[in-house]
Enzyme design. Structure first.
Site, PDB file in Angstrom:
ATOM      1  N   GLY A  25      -2.586  -1.937  -7.120  1.00 56.49           N
ATOM      2  CA  GLY A  25      -1.423  -2.820  -7.152  1.00 56.49           C
ATOM      3  C   GLY A  25      -1.589  -3.910  -8.205  1.00 56.49           C
ATOM      4  O   GLY A  25      -2.671  -4.458  -8.399  1.00 56.49           O
ATOM      5  N   GLN A  56      -8.355  -7.346 -10.538  1.00 52.67           N
ATOM      6  CA  GLN A  56      -9.039  -6.147 -10.033  1.00 52.67           C
ATOM      7  C   GLN A  56      -8.570  -4.912 -10.810  1.00 52.67           C
ATOM      8  O   GLN A  56      -9.376  -4.090 -11.249  1.00 52.67           O
ATOM      9  CB  GLN A  56      -8.748  -5.980  -8.540  1.00 52.67           C
ATOM     10  CG  GLN A  56      -9.156  -4.626  -7.982  1.00 52.67           C
ATOM     11  CD  GLN A  56      -9.011  -4.564  -6.475  1.00 52.67           C
ATOM     12  OE1 GLN A  56      -9.861  -5.051  -5.760  1.00 52.67           O
ATOM     13  NE2 GLN A  56      -7.957  -3.948  -5.981  1.00 52.67           N
ATOM     14  N   HIS A 106       0.839  -1.208   0.000  1.00 52.73           N
ATOM     15  CA  HIS A 106       0.000   0.000   0.000  1.00 52.73           C
ATOM     16  C   HIS A 106       0.874   1.258   0.000  1.00 52.73           C
ATOM     17  O   HIS A 106       0.590   2.226  -0.702  1.00 52.73           O
ATOM     18  CB  HIS A 106      -0.863   0.062   1.274  1.00 52.73           C
ATOM     19  CG  HIS A 106      -1.865  -1.034   1.418  1.00 52.73           C
ATOM     20  ND1 HIS A 106      -1.769  -1.994   2.393  1.00 52.73           N
ATOM     21  CD2 HIS A 106      -3.004  -1.305   0.725  1.00 52.73           C
ATOM     22  CE1 HIS A 106      -2.804  -2.809   2.307  1.00 52.73           C
ATOM     23  NE2 HIS A 106      -3.564  -2.426   1.296  1.00 52.73           N
TER      24      HIS A 106
HETATM   25  O1  PAF Z   1      -7.818  -3.879  -3.177  1.00 51.28           O
HETATM   26  C1  PAF Z   1      -8.522  -3.530  -2.205  1.00 51.28           C
HETATM   27  O2  PAF Z   1      -8.035  -3.321  -1.089  1.00 51.28           O
HETATM   28  C2  PAF Z   1     -10.032  -3.375  -2.390  1.00 51.28           C
HETATM   29  O3  PAF Z   1     -10.538  -4.305  -3.268  1.00 51.28           O
HETATM   30  C3  PAF Z   1     -10.429  -1.942  -2.800  1.00 51.28           C
HETATM   31  C4  PAF Z   1      -9.876  -1.574  -4.176  1.00 51.28           C
HETATM   32  C5  PAF Z   1      -9.938  -0.939  -1.771  1.00 51.28           C
HETATM   33  C6  PAF Z   1     -11.960  -1.833  -2.883  1.00 51.28           C
HETATM   34  O4  PAF Z   1     -12.554  -2.117  -1.661  1.00 51.28           O
END
Ligand code: PAF
Length: 298
Positions: free
Chosen positions: A144, A150, A34
């Site tokens: 990421g 995603q 992060h």
């Molecule tokens: O990757 C994550 O932590 C989650 O899927 C996100 C993008 C914050 C959406 O809740």
């Protein structure tokens, strides 16, 4: 660092922000992965907003919503140290009030890979990310590569719904022995954590073979399976060599680039990881399609 929970306050503060806004959506319990997104956002924008929200709608009924690790105090300290301007921590009851019934879904991409194991997961992700984009109106949003599906889905969503923002996909951050950083690594015992390095070993084996010229998708999948089979703690859910654009499994020969990915359970953790074959996020060219050069910075 300003802390905002109310949706009305977020809208109001956003209206008064000047300059480029970089946005990093998270579910908290922050790690170096992060923080690498936050640092990139800090380097590229005048204002950085990070959201922390454990989104209930992306968890299935038997998943780990209740046990998902949380440590807000530590998260806030880390974000303040990184020079974040705004930490946005909306409340579930405000985002999903009684009567809530609007969902954002994509037709195909969410049905592949993770979608086969976690039905409904991406509907929750694309809905919350759309809501967070509307609340923070960023110029750039950072995701990421670790959650490759995603990131590719969000990139498609941004194109399809004409959001005026660039999706920036950042490299996976790994522990020294190769395990991709993830909040869910918390579920691993120290011994399991060591053994979980097998995921990256499997992916590297496929990547090395690809780089040496191997283009038979099934040969690469088999190399990954063989590597995983050597680790008795690893319970494999899937191993995939898929097209990077459609996420369809490549049946025979890889003609361009591909996504090598896998999902494996070790102990209580469900771990996913991937490497890209013949491509990097920058070759996906998101900025040129999405970021409108003339967009006002307010
Ligand atoms: O990757 C994550 O932590 C989650 O899927 C996100 C993008 C914050 C959406 O809740």
């Amino acid at each position: 660092m300003k802390q905002i929970s109310s949706l009305a306050e977020m809208h109001q503060v956003r209206r008064n922000l000047q300059g480029r806004v970089g946005f990093v959506p998270t579910m908290g319990y922050l790690h170096e992965g992060h923080l690498s997104l936050v640092r990139r956002a800090r380097a590229e924008n005048e204002v950085v907003i990070v959201s922390i929200f454990v989104n209930p709608t992306q968890f299935g009924p038997n998943e780990d919503l209740d046990s998902y690790p949380r440590d807000l105090e530590r998260d806030r300290t880390l974000l303040a140290q990184e020079g974040v301007d705004i930490v946005f921590m909306p409340r579930a009851e405000d985002l999903y009030p009684p009567g809530y019934q609007t969902w954002v879904t994509l037709e195909d991409l969410p049905t592949k890979l993770e979608g086969t194991q976690r039905p409904g997961h991406f509907r929750g992700v694309t809905t919350i990310v759309t809501k967070l984009f509307n609340l923070t109106r960023p110029h750039r949003a950072y995701f990421g590569q670790k959650d490759a599906q995603q990131a590719l889905i969000i990139r498609r969503l941004v194109r399809d719904l004409n959001f005026d923002l660039a999706v920036v996909i950042c490299p996976t951050v790994r522990e020294p022995h190769g395990l991709a950083m993830s909040s869910r690594n918390e579920y691993l015992t120290p011994q399991e954590r060591e053994r979980a390095a097998v995921l990256y070993r499997a992916l590297r084996r496929a990547q090395n073979a690809y780089e040496a010229g191997e283009r038979h998708a099934e040969v690469l999948r088999q190399l990954m399976r063989d590597t995983l089979a050597k680790e008795p703690l690893a319970r494999v859910e899937y191993v995939s060599i898929a097209d990077l654009n459609t996420l369809e499994e490549i049946p025979a020969i890889i003609s361009g680039s591909a996504l090598a990915s896998l999902a494996v359970r070790i102990g209580k953790a469900r771990l996913i990881d991937n490497v890209w074959l013949g491509a990097t996020p920058s070759t996906l060219d998101t900025d040129s399609e999405n970021a409108t050069p003339g967009r006002s910075t307010t």
